[in-house]
Design a protein around this motif. Structure first.
Motif, PDB file in Angstrom:
ATOM      1  N   LEU A 168       0.830  -1.211   0.000  1.00 26.04           N
ATOM      2  CA  LEU A 168       0.000   0.000   0.000  1.00 26.04           C
ATOM      3  C   LEU A 168       0.864   1.259   0.000  1.00 26.04           C
ATOM      4  O   LEU A 168       0.566   2.234  -0.705  1.00 26.04           O
ATOM      5  N   LEU A 169       1.939   1.241   0.801  1.00 23.78           N
ATOM      6  CA  LEU A 169       2.847   2.389   0.831  1.00 23.78           C
ATOM      7  C   LEU A 169       3.494   2.597  -0.535  1.00 23.78           C
ATOM      8  O   LEU A 169       3.629   3.733  -1.006  1.00 23.78           O
ATOM      9  N   LEU A 170       3.872   1.504  -1.170  1.00 20.75           N
ATOM     10  CA  LEU A 170       4.485   1.583  -2.493  1.00 20.75           C
ATOM     11  C   LEU A 170       3.510   2.185  -3.503  1.00 20.75           C
ATOM     12  O   LEU A 170       3.878   3.055  -4.304  1.00 20.75           O
ATOM     13  N   ILE A 171       2.252   1.742  -3.458  1.00 24.71           N
ATOM     14  CA  ILE A 171       1.229   2.279  -4.364  1.00 24.71           C
ATOM     15  C   ILE A 171       1.022   3.764  -4.103  1.00 24.71           C
ATOM     16  O   ILE A 171       0.929   4.574  -5.035  1.00 24.71           O
ATOM     17  N   ASN A 172       0.942   4.129  -2.811  1.00 31.88           N
ATOM     18  CA  ASN A 172       0.740   5.533  -2.451  1.00 31.88           C
ATOM     19  C   ASN A 172       1.884   6.413  -2.963  1.00 31.88           C
ATOM     20  O   ASN A 172       1.652   7.472  -3.564  1.00 31.88           O
ATOM     21  N   LEU A 173       3.120   5.972  -2.737  1.00 30.26           N
ATOM     22  CA  LEU A 173       4.272   6.753  -3.188  1.00 30.26           C
ATOM     23  C   LEU A 173       4.300   6.861  -4.711  1.00 30.26           C
ATOM     24  O   LEU A 173       4.624   7.919  -5.266  1.00 30.26           O
ATOM     25  N   PHE A 174       3.954   5.765  -5.375  1.00 36.26           N
ATOM     26  CA  PHE A 174       3.950   5.770  -6.838  1.00 36.26           C
ATOM     27  C   PHE A 174       2.901   6.746  -7.376  1.00 36.26           C
ATOM     28  O   PHE A 174       3.187   7.562  -8.263  1.00 36.26           O
ATOM     29  N   LEU A 175       1.674   6.676  -6.829  1.00 35.61           N
ATOM     30  CA  LEU A 175       0.605   7.558  -7.305  1.00 35.61           C
ATOM     31  C   LEU A 175       0.919   9.022  -7.003  1.00 35.61           C
ATOM     32  O   LEU A 175       0.667   9.905  -7.828  1.00 35.61           O
ATOM     33  N   CYS A 176       1.468   9.280  -5.803  1.00 33.43           N
ATOM     34  CA  CYS A 176       1.846  10.654  -5.458  1.00 33.43           C
ATOM     35  C   CYS A 176       2.929  11.169  -6.405  1.00 33.43           C
ATOM     36  O   CYS A 176       2.888  12.325  -6.842  1.00 33.43           O
ATOM     37  N   SER A 177       3.889  10.305  -6.713  1.00 31.31           N
ATOM     38  CA  SER A 177       4.981  10.709  -7.602  1.00 31.31           C
ATOM     39  C   SER A 177       4.472  10.987  -9.008  1.00 31.31           C
ATOM     40  O   SER A 177       4.867  11.966  -9.643  1.00 31.31           O
ATOM     41  N   VAL A 178       3.583  10.124  -9.499  1.00 32.93           N
ATOM     42  CA  VAL A 178       3.014  10.328 -10.835  1.00 32.93           C
ATOM     43  C   VAL A 178       2.181  11.605 -10.861  1.00 32.93           C
ATOM     44  O   VAL A 178       2.250  12.405 -11.807  1.00 32.93           O
ATOM     45  N   ASN A 179       1.389  11.802  -9.800  1.00 32.76           N
ATOM     46  CA  ASN A 179       0.503  12.959  -9.733  1.00 32.76           C
ATOM     47  C   ASN A 179       1.283  14.275  -9.693  1.00 32.76           C
ATOM     48  O   ASN A 179       0.846  15.294 -10.240  1.00 32.76           O
ATOM     49  N   ARG A 180       2.450  14.252  -9.057  1.00 33.73           N
ATOM     50  CA  ARG A 180       3.241  15.472  -8.888  1.00 33.73           C
ATOM     51  C   ARG A 180       4.299  15.655  -9.969  1.00 33.73           C
ATOM     52  O   ARG A 180       4.971  16.689 -10.005  1.00 33.73           O
ATOM     53  N   PHE A 181       4.459  14.665 -10.836  1.00 33.72           N
ATOM     54  CA  PHE A 181       5.589  14.680 -11.770  1.00 33.72           C
ATOM     55  C   PHE A 181       5.593  15.922 -12.663  1.00 33.72           C
ATOM     56  O   PHE A 181       6.583  16.665 -12.704  1.00 33.72           O
ATOM     57  N   ARG A 182       4.493  16.166 -13.367  1.00 31.64           N
ATOM     58  CA  ARG A 182       4.478  17.280 -14.323  1.00 31.64           C
ATOM     59  C   ARG A 182       4.645  18.640 -13.647  1.00 31.64           C
ATOM     60  O   ARG A 182       5.489  19.444 -14.070  1.00 31.64           O
ATOM     61  N   PRO A 183       3.865  18.939 -12.574  1.00 33.34           N
ATOM     62  CA  PRO A 183       4.079  20.248 -11.930  1.00 33.34           C
ATOM     63  C   PRO A 183       5.458  20.406 -11.303  1.00 33.34           C
ATOM     64  O   PRO A 183       6.030  21.502 -11.323  1.00 33.34           O
ATOM     65  N   ILE A 184       6.014  19.306 -10.756  1.00 29.63           N
ATOM     66  CA  ILE A 184       7.343  19.392 -10.144  1.00 29.63           C
ATOM     67  C   ILE A 184       8.402  19.656 -11.212  1.00 29.63           C
ATOM     68  O   ILE A 184       9.292  20.508 -11.040  1.00 29.63           O
ATOM     69  N   ILE A 185       8.336  18.926 -12.322  1.00 31.61           N
ATOM     70  CA  ILE A 185       9.297  19.127 -13.407  1.00 31.61           C
ATOM     71  C   ILE A 185       9.182  20.546 -13.952  1.00 31.61           C
ATOM     72  O   ILE A 185      10.195  21.218 -14.218  1.00 31.61           O
ATOM     73  N   LYS A 186       7.955  21.014 -14.085  1.00 30.20           N
ATOM     74  CA  LYS A 186       7.732  22.363 -14.611  1.00 30.20           C
ATOM     75  C   LYS A 186       8.313  23.421 -13.680  1.00 30.20           C
ATOM     76  O   LYS A 186       9.005  24.350 -14.120  1.00 30.20           O
ATOM     77  N   SER A 187       8.045  23.282 -12.371  1.00 28.23           N
ATOM     78  CA  SER A 187       8.543  24.281 -11.415  1.00 28.23           C
ATOM     79  C   SER A 187      10.048  24.180 -11.208  1.00 28.23           C
ATOM     80  O   SER A 187      10.684  25.143 -10.783  1.00 28.23           O
ATOM     81  N   SER A 188      10.641  23.013 -11.520  1.00 28.15           N
ATOM     82  CA  SER A 188      12.074  22.816 -11.311  1.00 28.15           C
ATOM     83  C   SER A 188      12.920  23.331 -12.468  1.00 28.15           C
ATOM     84  O   SER A 188      14.106  23.633 -12.282  1.00 28.15           O
ATOM     85  N   PHE A 189      12.329  23.414 -13.661  1.00 31.90           N
ATOM     86  CA  PHE A 189      13.136  23.766 -14.832  1.00 31.90           C
ATOM     87  C   PHE A 189      12.600  24.961 -15.626  1.00 31.90           C
ATOM     88  O   PHE A 189      13.275  25.439 -16.530  1.00 31.90           O
ATOM     89  N   LYS A 190      11.399  25.431 -15.293  1.00 30.87           N
ATOM     90  CA  LYS A 190      10.831  26.558 -16.032  1.00 30.87           C
ATOM     91  C   LYS A 190      10.383  27.652 -15.072  1.00 30.87           C
ATOM     92  O   LYS A 190       9.904  27.364 -13.969  1.00 30.87           O
TER      93      LYS A 190
END
Length: 430
Positions: A78-100
């Motif tokens: 369950l923890l693995l699923i939670n971390l995976f979903l959180c990471s996927v959910n945050r991927f685009r905004p995090i990448i955008k805020s980190s490089f643009k």
């Protein structure tokens, strides 16, 4: 319809770090229980050590092998699923805020705490003094805007940390599924079978180094790895803290002990012989006769025979403590000088050729490179999280001597705050 809504809420909750924190706390508490309750013992150990109720709880909930129990693996999943979903959910905004840089026009609308300052004669010096270096410049709604978004890569830190935990958990699971860990022991000349592999280990030589006070300084095992056909694969040496490696395998020097050659005679005729290791039992003739090597004293202290002990670790006066069994009953127990016969009815045991044996731990973990990658990602994530502080500064130049400034940092940095306050107070007093 209500069931669908409940299901959607449950799925949606797994996209939040709140659930992840709860799972981490539960797993941490469970792991604490696992450190208190001894793991991997026989069920009789728990029934003897704990009350009947507590023993049944431990065995029923697999607390004796907790880290591989279904419920613990379920929580980890369950923890693995939670971390995976959180990471996927945050991927685009995090990448955008980190490089643009963010949309400056929308940013200006969202800011409601600009600070009014006086005239700025040298904008470049102001940005440099505040640690932002060169700035960018644009015009929005007729106003000249100077701005700089520094250390944006720091936003990536927490995301990389979560990603590293996923990688490490997956590496652990893969290693447990594909790898193995077993203990083998033997004396020089023996070839040891590895149950979970086609390889064999031949013990070529074994030596124990002692200090002047007779404490062990080092165990040294020289060995040869053989394939299933008995062909040599690799030679090497294993010592404490210096394992022998071949392929995905690690051979760790674990411990040592004493072994003897045990010869069994029946009606004065040679019947059977084997290498008998300390604590092992030599059982023969349809379990009618058995001999256990209970202990061994290489330099027996004959001055105090009622309390057996060895004076030195060297073979000077070897004596074995044995237990003899006949028809399932213990019929004798005593000290035996190496070479003297141990007799009962038609059977005679003779112990000879005492020598030390090596105990090796053989482990295969193909997930080590994956775990190493996870560890590197974790270090990078922690470095970005703690040492790279995203900051932003926006200077709006208005008509006359009035200007507005906005400065923000993602992480609390008291030194930076004091520096900003001092410079801005000076500008406000102009």
């Amino acid at each position: 319809m209500k069931k669908d809504n409940i299901f959607k809420r449950i799925i949606k909750s797994f996209y939040t770090m709140k659930v992840g924190i709860i799972l981490l706390v539960v797993i941490a508490l469970a792991s604490l229980i696992g450190t208190v309750i001894p793991q991997g013992n026989d069920p009789s150990f728990y029934r003897h050590t704990y009350s009947p109720l507590m023993a049944e709880i431990i065995l029923a909930f697999k607390l004796d092998d907790m880290y591989f129990s279904p419920w613990y693996l379920f929580l980890t999943g369950l923890l693995l699923i939670n971390l995976f979903l959180c990471s996927v959910n945050r991927f685009r905004p995090i990448i955008k805020s980190s490089f643009k840089d963010p949309d400056l026009e929308k940013k200006l609308v969202s800011i409601n705490n600009f600070r009014d300052i006086g005239e700025v004669n040298d904008s470049r010096k102001l940005f440099k003094d505040l640690g932002f270096g060169d700035y960018k410049e644009t015009t929005i709604n007729g106003k000249n805007i100077k701005y700089k978004f520094s250390n944006k890569i720091g936003h990536l830190g927490s995301w990389l940390t979560h990603l590293s935990i996923i990688v490490i958990i997956l590496a652990f699971g893969y290693g447990r599924y594909k790898g193995f860990d077993e203990t083998v022991y033997g004396v020089p000349g023996e070839t040891l079978e590895l149950e979970n592999s086609d390889y064999k280990i031949r013990i070529d030589n074994y030596n124990v180094l002692f200090r002047e006070d007779f404490t062990v300084e080092q165990y040294i095992t020289e060995m040869t790895v053989l394939d299933k056909d008995g062909e040599e694969v690799k030679k090497g040496t294993s010592m404490v803290n210096h394992p022998f490696r071949f392929g995905d395998f690690n051979v760790y020097q674990n411990s040592t002990g004493w072994a003897v050659d045990a010869l069994l005679f029946k009606n004065e005729k040679s019947y059977k012989e084997k290498i008998l290791y300390k604590s092992e039992v030599f059982v023969e003739d349809d379990k009618k006769i058995a001999l256990q090597l209970a202990d061994f004293y290489p330099d027996f202290d004959s001055k105090n025979p009622t309390k057996p002990r060895t004076t030195t670790p060297f073979l000077k006066h070897p004596v074995a403590l044995y237990a003899l069994f006949y028809d399932g009953e213990r019929v004798d127990m005593g000290l035996n000088h190496i070479g003297d016969p141990i007799e009962w009815e038609e059977y005679t045991f003779v112990l000879e050729n005492p020598r030390m044996f090596t105990l090796l731990q053989v482990a295969k973990d193909p997930a080590v490179p994956i775990a190493l990658v996870g560890g590197i990602i974790l270090l990078v994530g922690l470095f970005l999280s703690f040492y790279v502080n995203p900051k932003e500064m926006i200077l709006v130049e208005e008509d006359g001597n009035k200007n507005k400034i906005f400065i923000k940092q993602s992480k609390n940095d008291k030194i930076f705050e004091r520096k900003v306050s001092a410079i801005l107070e000076e500008l406000e007093n102009k």
